[in-house]
Design an enzyme around this catalytic site. Structure first.
Site: not given
Ligand code: COA
Length: 165
Positions: A19, A92, A130
């Site tokens: 991020h 990604r 995450s």
């Protein structure tokens, strides 16, 4: 585009080096990036909404070009409130593509003036997620190469607190 403000929305549970890399690169393009923490109802959160905002505020303390904010409800309504017409998202792998495509089309449908700009996540960071960070930390693994050291500390602390309950 240096006059444009971009909103970077996400759950940020927790924010990762991926991020931050997107924010850093976006600042070369946009005047300002607003990191907007959203309540993502489909994800089980480790950190509360307020804690995620607090983590980000600590990292970007003193920055004039990065604002940390939060929103409830629809992203398009938040963008209208902030008078912003650009949404920033990182991509990604191809696995992200369909989900992101669907979100950007839906947002555009709701607010036609809104553009979603994607930055490709750098290769060295594209494996980061995450969810995986939380899993690694939960089972005692090290996640310092995926999150900021201050955030790694908060993850370990939070997991310990949850274990005690
Ligand atoms: N590098 C590494 N990892 C990255 C990354 C990058 N550059 N960018 C994203 N990720 C990862 C995150 O770690 C996270 O991993 P996880 O799936 O394991 O949790 C995942 O990609 C995406 O998380 P995040 O970036 O925090 O965003 P999100 O997908 O949770 O956010 C919202 C979705 C909040 C933008 C969306 O749900 C939303 O807009 N909600 C508001 C309600 C609304 O308007 N709904 C209609 C939308 S069409």
């Amino acid at each position: 585009m240096k006059r444009t403000i971009a909103i970077y929305p996400g759950s940020f549970d927790p924010p990762t080096l991926g991020h931050f890399n997107i924010v850093e690169r976006a600042l070369k393009i946009f005047k300002k990036v607003i990191i907007a923490v959203a309540e993502n109802t489909s994800k089980q959160a480790l950190f509360t909404f307020e804690e995620r905002v607090g983590l980000l505020k600590k990292i970007y303390k003193g920055s004039k070009s990065v604002e940390i904010d939060h929103f409830h409800g629809l992203l398009v309504n938040y963008a209208k409130k902030k008078k912003a017409k650009v949404i920033l998202r990182g991509l990604r792998t191809v696995a992200d593509y369909e989900y992101e495509l669907q979100m950007s089309f839906t947002n555009k449908n709701l607010f036609p003036e809104l553009e979603t700009i994607f930055l490709m996540t750098e290769n060295r960071l594209s494996h980061i997620s995450s969810t995986l960070i939380k899993e690694i930390a939960y089972f005692g693994g090290a996640c310092e190469n995926m999150v900021h050291p201050q955030i790694a500390e908060s993850i370990y602390q939070k997991i310990q607190e949850k274990h005690k309950k």
